[in-house]
Scaffold this motif. Sequence first.
Motif, PDB file in Angstrom:
ATOM      1  N   LEU A  51      -4.052   3.120 -13.573  1.00 17.93           N
ATOM      2  CA  LEU A  51      -4.204   4.377 -12.832  1.00 17.93           C
ATOM      3  C   LEU A  51      -4.592   5.548 -13.736  1.00 17.93           C
ATOM      4  O   LEU A  51      -5.008   6.597 -13.245  1.00 17.93           O
ATOM      5  CB  LEU A  51      -2.908   4.711 -12.092  1.00 17.93           C
ATOM      6  CG  LEU A  51      -2.520   3.766 -10.948  1.00 17.93           C
ATOM      7  CD1 LEU A  51      -1.150   4.137 -10.395  1.00 17.93           C
ATOM      8  CD2 LEU A  51      -3.571   3.800  -9.834  1.00 17.93           C
ATOM      9  N   ASN A  87      -6.520  -6.689  -7.067  1.00 15.67           N
ATOM     10  CA  ASN A  87      -6.815  -5.254  -7.042  1.00 15.67           C
ATOM     11  C   ASN A  87      -8.117  -4.938  -7.772  1.00 15.67           C
ATOM     12  O   ASN A  87      -8.339  -5.399  -8.892  1.00 15.67           O
ATOM     13  CB  ASN A  87      -5.668  -4.469  -7.693  1.00 15.67           C
ATOM     14  CG  ASN A  87      -4.434  -4.448  -6.822  1.00 15.67           C
ATOM     15  OD1 ASN A  87      -4.414  -3.798  -5.786  1.00 15.67           O
ATOM     16  ND2 ASN A  87      -3.398  -5.180  -7.235  1.00 15.67           N
ATOM     17  N   HIS A  89     -10.879  -1.399  -8.293  1.00 19.09           N
ATOM     18  CA  HIS A  89     -11.249  -0.026  -7.976  1.00 19.09           C
ATOM     19  C   HIS A  89     -12.718  -0.010  -7.568  1.00 19.09           C
ATOM     20  O   HIS A  89     -13.560  -0.649  -8.205  1.00 19.09           O
ATOM     21  CB  HIS A  89     -11.031   0.891  -9.179  1.00 19.09           C
ATOM     22  CG  HIS A  89     -11.139   2.341  -8.845  1.00 19.09           C
ATOM     23  ND1 HIS A  89     -12.356   2.990  -8.755  1.00 19.09           N
ATOM     24  CD2 HIS A  89     -10.193   3.274  -8.546  1.00 19.09           C
ATOM     25  CE1 HIS A  89     -12.161   4.253  -8.423  1.00 19.09           C
ATOM     26  NE2 HIS A  89     -10.854   4.458  -8.293  1.00 19.09           N
ATOM     27  N   ALA A 123      -9.316  -0.101  -3.873  1.00 17.50           N
ATOM     28  CA  ALA A 123      -8.815   1.280  -3.868  1.00 17.50           C
ATOM     29  C   ALA A 123      -9.938   2.201  -4.329  1.00 17.50           C
ATOM     30  O   ALA A 123     -10.907   1.763  -4.940  1.00 17.50           O
ATOM     31  CB  ALA A 123      -7.608   1.413  -4.795  1.00 17.50           C
ATOM     32  N   GLU A 126     -12.214   6.485  -1.063  1.00 20.65           N
ATOM     33  CA  GLU A 126     -12.326   7.864  -0.569  1.00 20.65           C
ATOM     34  C   GLU A 126     -13.105   8.775  -1.518  1.00 20.65           C
ATOM     35  O   GLU A 126     -13.580   9.845  -1.118  1.00 20.65           O
ATOM     36  CB  GLU A 126     -10.939   8.457  -0.281  1.00 20.65           C
ATOM     37  CG  GLU A 126     -10.077   8.710  -1.493  1.00 20.65           C
ATOM     38  CD  GLU A 126      -9.333   7.482  -2.005  1.00 20.65           C
ATOM     39  OE1 GLU A 126      -8.480   7.648  -2.888  1.00 20.65           O
ATOM     40  OE2 GLU A 126      -9.611   6.365  -1.515  1.00 20.65           O
ATOM     41  N   THR A 151      -7.129  -0.278   0.585  1.00 26.31           N
ATOM     42  CA  THR A 151      -5.839   0.384   0.444  1.00 26.31           C
ATOM     43  C   THR A 151      -6.063   1.864   0.137  1.00 26.31           C
ATOM     44  O   THR A 151      -7.188   2.319   0.018  1.00 26.31           O
ATOM     45  CB  THR A 151      -5.007  -0.285  -0.668  1.00 26.31           C
ATOM     46  OG1 THR A 151      -3.699   0.280  -0.685  1.00 26.31           O
ATOM     47  CG2 THR A 151      -5.667  -0.114  -2.014  1.00 26.31           C
ATOM     48  N   LYS A 152      -4.966   2.618   0.048  1.00 28.21           N
ATOM     49  CA  LYS A 152      -5.042   4.072  -0.184  1.00 28.21           C
ATOM     50  C   LYS A 152      -5.895   4.743   0.891  1.00 28.21           C
ATOM     51  O   LYS A 152      -6.785   5.549   0.620  1.00 28.21           O
ATOM     52  CB  LYS A 152      -5.616   4.398  -1.567  1.00 28.21           C
ATOM     53  CG  LYS A 152      -4.966   3.655  -2.711  1.00 28.21           C
ATOM     54  CD  LYS A 152      -3.499   3.965  -2.850  1.00 28.21           C
ATOM     55  CE  LYS A 152      -2.898   3.224  -4.039  1.00 28.21           C
ATOM     56  NZ  LYS A 152      -1.431   3.323  -4.093  1.00 28.21           N
ATOM     57  N   SER A 154      -6.915   7.179   3.881  1.00 26.58           N
ATOM     58  CA  SER A 154      -6.610   8.510   4.393  1.00 26.58           C
ATOM     59  C   SER A 154      -7.381   8.716   5.687  1.00 26.58           C
ATOM     60  O   SER A 154      -8.331   7.987   5.982  1.00 26.58           O
ATOM     61  CB  SER A 154      -7.000   9.593   3.381  1.00 26.58           C
ATOM     62  OG  SER A 154      -8.402   9.702   3.303  1.00 26.58           O
ATOM     63  N   ASP A 172       0.353   2.238   3.543  1.00 25.35           N
ATOM     64  CA  ASP A 172       1.532   2.518   2.726  1.00 25.35           C
ATOM     65  C   ASP A 172       2.593   3.197   3.591  1.00 25.35           C
ATOM     66  O   ASP A 172       2.399   4.319   4.047  1.00 25.35           O
ATOM     67  CB  ASP A 172       1.137   3.417   1.559  1.00 25.35           C
ATOM     68  CG  ASP A 172       2.237   3.560   0.517  1.00 25.35           C
ATOM     69  OD1 ASP A 172       3.400   3.244   0.847  1.00 25.35           O
ATOM     70  OD2 ASP A 172       1.939   3.995  -0.603  1.00 25.35           O
TER      71      ASP A 172
END
Length: 402
Positions: A51, A87, A89, A123, A126, A151-152, A154, A172
């Motif tokens: 992260l 996972n 990105h 992830a 956005e 995931t993540k 919004s 989440d």
Amino acid sequence: MDPLDIIGNIDDVFPYYQAIFSADKQEVIGYEVLGRIHLNEELKSLGGFFLDKTVPDEFKQEVDLVIIEKALKKIVSTGENTLLFINQHAEILLDDKEEKILKLLLQYEEKGLSLHNIVLEIAGTETLTDKDSFINLIQYYKTYGIKIAVTKISGTHLSFLAKLEPTILKIDVKILRESYEMSTHEDVLHSISVLARKMGSTLLYENMEASFQLQYAWRNGGRYYQGYYLHKPSATLVEKQYAKEKLKGKFHEFIRYEKRKLEAIQRLTEELQEKVQTYLTQLRPGAELDEWLLGLVTPFHKQSFRMYICDEDGFQLSSNIVNLDGKWLAQQHYLNKNWSWRPYFLENIMKMRVDRKGILSDVYNDIETKEPIRTFSYPITRNLYLYVDLSYEYLYEINDLL
């Protein structure tokens, strides 16, 4: 933790596995692969490393590939027929021109790995700058049978999600612990669940730490569940039946609660309907509707704070009859307003016309008071429909109505 320490001890990184459970069979259906490292005789999570925006993407991908390969080797050697959530990105995946992750997966496909069991958990969607290229990349991965989870999520990029068409949406639920914003969060999560149903995506609720979060997920279309409440990440895989008895017990508990709530709603609906029917005999053809409503307030005084009458097209034919500080008044400026734009309005009109009985709405936040309320609607005639808004104070006093 210094990123150079991790790169310098890359042979000491390895995967941890957190089980993911299904609602239908209450069994383990897969694992999310997480990174760990033995450093200075301590076991440490690599979450912060991945992260950290100051760590070069090349470092992250190098460590990630080592973890993924060890996980793939374990799955192939054990012969487990299970989903493996990896996972990734979005930006790093898009920049991977050498397709390192895909080449690694294809390498293990030759050793017996089914790519249909691989879920790329994405992830960072956005903040993507080149969304069109990313959509094309994802379509390319899908041609190999690889599944996509996002995931993540919004509420600001739901249209992009619709174009991406992920197999799984990860929600989440830890935000539900922030009770001061509970209703707002629930509204956002509900919007995402509606989108998932329309896209044909499966909902996976993650980061569960308490029973009420599991209940929320179960009640809101969650097929898959993940979190410390069900399983803490470990270096080993677990039996498929690992949390079966816990889930079955909780489901029975949730079902009993929902049945009790539905019974309470049914009793209230019948009570309200009986009150209206008793008073209907006093409504004569051509009667003044405001006058009739003001006569109806007596039996509804403790339950309602507002009532009005509309026609079948949603145009208001009466004033708003409202309870202001214990006095019922007619607000005439609401005459002729149209409410057909409200969700389910016309659908409920048709139901009442066919069934000839009242409907009690779900709980929703009133536009004016901003408080949770329910509305009881009833077909007075073929073209007259009564709406009685039940106050938050009343609903709060009665168990199972909120």
